[in-house]
Design an enzyme around this catalytic site. Structure first.
Site, PDB file in Angstrom:
ATOM      1  N   TYR A  71      21.409  73.477 -28.176  1.00 42.94           N
ATOM      2  CA  TYR A  71      22.118  74.301 -28.934  1.00 42.94           C
ATOM      3  C   TYR A  71      23.032  73.163 -29.115  1.00 42.94           C
ATOM      4  CZ  TYR A  71      20.624  78.969 -28.443  1.00 42.94           C
ATOM      5  OH  TYR A  71      19.791  79.860 -28.202  1.00 42.94           O
ATOM      6  N   HIS A 135      12.795  77.351 -22.882  1.00 37.86           N
ATOM      7  CA  HIS A 135      13.142  77.256 -23.981  1.00 37.86           C
ATOM      8  C   HIS A 135      11.494  76.993 -24.405  1.00 37.86           C
ATOM      9  CE1 HIS A 135      16.244  76.394 -27.033  1.00 37.86           C
ATOM     10  NE2 HIS A 135      15.626  78.233 -27.349  1.00 37.86           N
TER      11      HIS A 135
END
Length: 270
Positions: A71, A135
């Site tokens: 992010y 992830h």
């Protein structure tokens, strides 16, 4: 009349021993505005705006915050922003995906997993992460069966650096496999996409944790005239006993308050 909040609606995050709000604050928009799938563009908020958003989330009874190395600058911004209030938050971060120069790259090796967690601890100015998720790049089963990421996270849990681990995956098979050995699966579940529902069913019967991503289909849901898509989305989610919390990545204070009020009404008096 005071605004509804989620303070009295915290629930168990599976069998981790952690209690979380039914809504979590996703923070991709605090750190990254490239390669994100939202219907409208946005500007990454400055520190003052971000600080106000976090304060508002806390006031509304949200204690769960979701971030990731992928992010952008999200983690390194959250470290200073959460100074002095670390114990008020359950922090979820990730391993496996890096986002550099507008591109994602994936590394599920033991060495990278350990380095990534150590770096997240430094960036977030903390000595532990409550939950770390893999992830996934979409090859969920391959990652879980042929890389060292899960056993490395299990070792980091033994060392007390993380309290729980799991997978943010893209398939039902991956989510089910992740819950066999891990604590949590993050799944996509909304009015349009329900392929991963078997993972939530499994979690409900095995005391495992489920975090829902894309609960509002990243802002893409359209329903019949007069039907509130936010309410319909959250009604679907919270009608399932397996759902621990839904991660919503808004930076709009009005949207945040509306989401919280909607969920508080659905969950009823406590």
């Amino acid at each position: 009349m005071s605004l509804p909040t989620l303070h009295t609606h915290h629930r168990a995050l599976g069998n981790t021993g952690l209690m979380v709000s039914p809504l979590g604050l996703g923070t991709v928009k605090l750190g990254r505005d490239q390669g994100v799938k939202y219907p409208t563009g946005f500007t990454i908020p400055g520190d003052d705006e971000a600080r106000l958003l976090l304060a508002q989330a806390r006031d509304l009874g949200i204690n769960l915050i979701d971030t990731a190395p992928a992010y952008g600058r999200s983690e390194e911004r959250l470290g200073p922003l959460l100074r002095g209030q670390r114990d008020a938050w359950v922090i979820v971060s990730k391993v496996g995906e890096e986002f550099e120069a507008g591109q994602s790259r994936f590394d599920f090796s033991a060495a990278h997993t350990r380095r990534s967690v150590e770096r997240s601890l430094q960036r977030l100015h903390t000595d532990r992460l409550e939950l770390v998720l893999v992830h996934s790049d979409g090859n969920d089963l391959d990652i879980l069966e042929h890389s060292e990421v899960y056993q490395t996270l299990a070792a980091l849990k033994q060392e007390g650096k993380i309290l729980a681990f799991g997978l943010s995956g893209k398939t039902a098979a991956g989510g089910l496999k992740a819950l066999e050995q891990g604590d949590c699966a993050m799944v996509t579940y909304n009015l349009k996409e329900q392929d991963e529902r078997p993972v939530i069913d499994y979690a409900a019967t095995h005391g495992k944790a489920i975090l829902v991503k894309k609960a509002l289909a990243s802002g893409h849901v359209c329903l019949a005239p007069g039907v509130d898509p936010v309410r319909a989305s959250f009604e679907l989610l919270f009608s399932h006993p397996g759902v621990s919390s839904a991660i919503v990545g808004t930076i709009n204070p009005l949207h945040l308050a509306h989401n919280v009020a909607t969920v508080a009404r659905i969950l009823g008096p406590h």
